[in-house]
Write an enzyme that holds these catalytic residues in place. Structure first.
Site, PDB file in Angstrom:
ATOM      1  N   GLU A 156       8.232  41.009  85.395  1.00 49.51           N
ATOM      2  CA  GLU A 156       7.798  42.209  84.548  1.00 49.51           C
ATOM      3  C   GLU A 156       6.528  41.881  84.312  1.00 49.51           C
ATOM      4  OE1 GLU A 156       9.679  43.196  80.934  1.00 49.51           O
ATOM      5  OE2 GLU A 156      11.638  42.815  82.066  1.00 49.51           O
ATOM      6  N   CYS A 181      -0.734  41.718  80.993  1.00 50.26           N
ATOM      7  CA  CYS A 181       0.320  40.311  80.711  1.00 50.26           C
ATOM      8  C   CYS A 181       0.933  40.314  82.058  1.00 50.26           C
ATOM      9  CB  CYS A 181       1.127  40.653  79.764  1.00 50.26           C
ATOM     10  SG  CYS A 181       1.981  39.080  79.080  1.00 50.26           S
ATOM     11  N   CYS A 220      11.876  30.501  84.129  1.00 51.55           N
ATOM     12  CA  CYS A 220      11.256  29.129  83.677  1.00 51.55           C
ATOM     13  C   CYS A 220      12.272  28.189  83.290  1.00 51.55           C
ATOM     14  CB  CYS A 220      10.397  29.672  82.272  1.00 51.55           C
ATOM     15  SG  CYS A 220       9.325  28.348  81.902  1.00 51.55           S
ATOM     16  N   CYS A 231      12.453  26.761  76.282  1.00 52.95           N
ATOM     17  CA  CYS A 231      11.869  26.878  74.840  1.00 52.95           C
ATOM     18  C   CYS A 231      12.863  27.665  74.245  1.00 52.95           C
ATOM     19  CB  CYS A 231      10.384  27.507  74.773  1.00 52.95           C
ATOM     20  SG  CYS A 231       9.137  26.604  75.477  1.00 52.95           S
ATOM     21  N   CYS A 243      12.748  31.825  73.524  1.00 54.67           N
ATOM     22  CA  CYS A 243      12.276  32.420  74.654  1.00 54.67           C
ATOM     23  C   CYS A 243      13.194  32.978  75.752  1.00 54.67           C
ATOM     24  CB  CYS A 243      11.231  31.671  75.314  1.00 54.67           C
ATOM     25  SG  CYS A 243      10.486  32.476  76.774  1.00 54.67           S
ATOM     26  N   CYS A 302       6.348  40.436  74.045  1.00 58.77           N
ATOM     27  CA  CYS A 302       6.544  38.970  74.566  1.00 58.77           C
ATOM     28  C   CYS A 302       7.868  38.543  74.404  1.00 58.77           C
ATOM     29  CB  CYS A 302       5.566  38.079  73.578  1.00 58.77           C
ATOM     30  SG  CYS A 302       4.068  37.489  74.634  1.00 58.77           S
TER      31      CYS A 302
HETATM   32  N1  SAH Z   1       4.663  29.796  79.703  1.00 53.42           N
HETATM   33  C1  SAH Z   1       3.814  30.094  78.901  1.00 53.42           C
HETATM   34  C2  SAH Z   1       3.419  31.541  79.135  1.00 53.42           C
HETATM   35  C3  SAH Z   1       4.370  32.343  78.943  1.00 53.42           C
HETATM   36  S1  SAH Z   1       5.119  32.721  77.299  1.00 53.42           S
HETATM   37  C4  SAH Z   1       3.655  29.551  77.315  1.00 53.42           C
HETATM   38  O1  SAH Z   1       4.968  29.279  76.935  1.00 53.42           O
HETATM   39  O2  SAH Z   1       2.664  29.572  76.909  1.00 53.42           O
HETATM   40  C5  SAH Z   1       3.701  33.547  76.510  1.00 53.42           C
HETATM   41  C6  SAH Z   1       3.855  33.510  74.691  1.00 53.42           C
HETATM   42  O3  SAH Z   1       4.965  34.449  74.402  1.00 53.42           O
HETATM   43  C7  SAH Z   1       4.168  32.110  74.459  1.00 53.42           C
HETATM   44  O4  SAH Z   1       3.416  31.536  73.441  1.00 53.42           O
HETATM   45  C8  SAH Z   1       5.568  31.948  74.121  1.00 53.42           C
HETATM   46  O5  SAH Z   1       5.691  31.037  73.158  1.00 53.42           O
HETATM   47  C9  SAH Z   1       5.818  33.466  73.680  1.00 53.42           C
HETATM   48  N2  SAH Z   1       7.179  33.797  73.109  1.00 53.42           N
HETATM   49  C10 SAH Z   1       8.273  33.563  74.177  1.00 53.42           C
HETATM   50  N3  SAH Z   1       9.333  34.024  73.749  1.00 53.42           N
HETATM   51  C11 SAH Z   1       8.963  34.583  72.442  1.00 53.42           C
HETATM   52  C12 SAH Z   1       9.606  35.595  71.728  1.00 53.42           C
HETATM   53  N4  SAH Z   1      10.971  35.829  71.818  1.00 53.42           N
HETATM   54  N5  SAH Z   1       8.884  36.276  70.651  1.00 53.42           N
HETATM   55  C13 SAH Z   1       7.682  35.898  70.467  1.00 53.42           C
HETATM   56  N6  SAH Z   1       6.998  35.132  71.113  1.00 53.42           N
HETATM   57  C14 SAH Z   1       7.550  34.522  72.153  1.00 53.42           C
HETATM   58 FE1  SF4 Z   2       8.786  29.020  79.560  1.00 54.52          FE
HETATM   59 FE2  SF4 Z   2       9.307  30.966  77.645  1.00 54.52          FE
HETATM   60 FE3  SF4 Z   2       8.741  28.248  77.096  1.00 54.52          FE
HETATM   61 FE4  SF4 Z   2       6.641  29.800  78.234  1.00 54.52          FE
HETATM   62  S1  SF4 Z   2       7.628  29.912  76.174  1.00 54.52           S
HETATM   63  S2  SF4 Z   2       7.114  27.752  78.773  1.00 54.52           S
HETATM   64  S3  SF4 Z   2       7.989  30.805  79.501  1.00 54.52           S
HETATM   65  S4  SF4 Z   2      10.442  28.744  78.245  1.00 54.52           S
END
Ligand code: SAH
Ligand code: SF4
Length: 377
Positions: free
Chosen positions: A98, A111, A118, A122, A125, A348
């Site tokens: 996406e 974006c 990934c 996390c 996420c 996000c």
């Molecule tokens: N992997 C990288 C970039 C992609 S994620 C990273 O983790 O920085 C982009 C941002 O969206 C990150 O700060 C991530 O922690 C945040 N993010 C992921 N899932 C989310 C969610 N469900 N709600 C809000 N922010 C989220």
């Molecule tokens: Fe990967 Fe999501 Fe963690 Fe970013 S926030 S490192 S995309 S698992």
């Protein structure tokens, strides 16, 4: 059987200018051809080598035999009422990624995804919960910019004035775990002969892969965002598991080294997703404030975007503002991200695409969801 095996065409879309120069030299052509081709592709939106009319016909024929310009395939494009536009794009291997465009005043932020899924998992996420499928190629990364820019009209260079002004590597995936393709794509974003964005308008977001962050500082000087989400190691170990490998002290040192190379006025942006009852108390705001004083930074509070099966909830608006107030009173620069594109699921953490999981994490996740989520009625 023929003894000549078919040659895989080189996808010119993903070659940075230096790599394209090396490519032309390797086929016995002059280096300056590279700038011509980069302009055709990235400023004119041309994918047909025959349309590159300042290349002599024999050169075009030669190129066509060994190269191509092949972006991902758009399978869906959706527009939100607030101007946010989202694409689903199919990449090699059949998975989808996406890409989201978010207009705001004079600014248009794209974006961009760096991986399909990934591996870092996390806990809040949606991308991480799907597991990892593959690294995107440089062509698939810059291809998102190419297709988004093209969707706003041609020639791309002109349409840029009202379309893509900023790129953030905040889509699916961890960009530092796909190092070279991400660097090549970012180099095209900043290349004058291509998209010509300034280094302050290209942001890489990482969850904190420390050795790769150190390498990044040697290779480029793009803006840096770091996904913090917790003010101490105990909580961050839970939310951002890579923290167990590279804890906060190491991460902060690495960020300081990165910023030192950039010079006085550059700061890191700390992203902090607001999770109800998990990381949003007054005490955690004060702890975050102390941590943030040790490095030049801005803080971006992101309301959590829920997705099916997640155990988390978003903090209330009042809680987010109270949290912000504590940080503001301590002199920090703190913004709260606006929720955008809700009607098309473009926010996000909802950038899930369609991942054929190679780590099988999603099946574990579904089991977990079956146990924890209430029965729908
Ligand atoms: N992997 C990288 C970039 C992609 S994620 C990273 O983790 O920085 C982009 C941002 O969206 C990150 O700060 C991530 O922690 C945040 N993010 C992921 N899932 C989310 C969610 N469900 N709600 C809000 N922010 C989220
Ligand atoms: Fe990967 Fe999501 Fe963690 Fe970013 S926030 S490192 S995309 S698992």
């Amino acid at each position: 059987m023929s003894d000549v095996s078919p040659v895989t065409p080189v996808n010119l879309l993903g070659l940075s200018l230096p790599k394209l120069e090396a490519f032309f030299e390797s086929i016995g052509e002059k280096k300056f051809r590279a700038a011509q081709v980069v302009k055709w592709i990235h400023q004119q939106g041309v994918t047909d080598i025959d349309a590159m009319t300042n290349l002599a016909k024999p050169l075009r024929e030669k190129l066509k035999a060994i190269a191509e310009v092949r972006p991902p395939i758009i399978t869906f494009q959706g527009d939100s009422e607030d101007g946010t536009r989202k694409w689903l794009m199919q990449v090699d291997g059949g998975s989808s990624i996406e890409t989201v465009f978010i207009p705001e005043g004079d600014r248009g932020t794209l974006c961009v995804s760096s991986q399909v899924g990934c591996s870092l998992d996390c806990s809040f996420c949606a991308t991480g919960k799907q597991g990892f499928n593959k690294n995107l190629t440089a062509a698939e990364i810059i291809g998102q910019v190419f297709l988004a820019a093209k969707s706003f009209g041609l020639p791309i260079k002109e349409s840029q004035k009202r379309a893509v002004t900023n790129v953030v590597m905040m889509g699916m995936g961890e960009p530092l775990l796909n190092f070279e393709p991400v660097l090549d794509a970012m180099s095209l974003m900043m290349e004058d002969q291509a998209y010509g964005l300034s280094k302050r308008r290209v942001t890489l977001s990482t969850s904190g892969v420390v050795p790769a962050l150190d390498r990044l500082g040697e290779a480029t000087d793009v803006a840096l965002a770091v996904s913090l989400h917790a003010p101490n190691d105990a909580l961050r170990n839970e939310l951002v598991p890579i923290n167990r490998k590279y804890p906060l002290a190491q991460l902060l040192d690495s960020i300081r080294r990165y910023l030192d190379r950039l010079g006085e006025r550059r700061a890191v942006t700390f992203e902090y997703t607001m999770l109800k009852g998990i990381n949003d108390s007054d005490e955690q705001a004060r702890e975050l404030s102390r941590l943030a004083k040790t490095v030049r930074c801005k803080i971006n509070l992101i309301p959590f975007n829920p997705f099916p099966g997640t155990q988390y909830e978003v903090s209330s608006r009042n809680r987010i503002y109270a949290f912000q107030r504590i940080l503001l009173n301590d002199g920090h620069v703190v913004t709260v991200r606006k929720t955008r594109g809700d009607d098309i699921d473009a926010a996000c953490g909802q950038l899930a695409g369609q991942v054929a999981d190679k780590t099988k994490r999603s099946s574990r996740y579904i089991q977990l969801r079956d146990v924890t989520s209430p029965v729908p009625h």
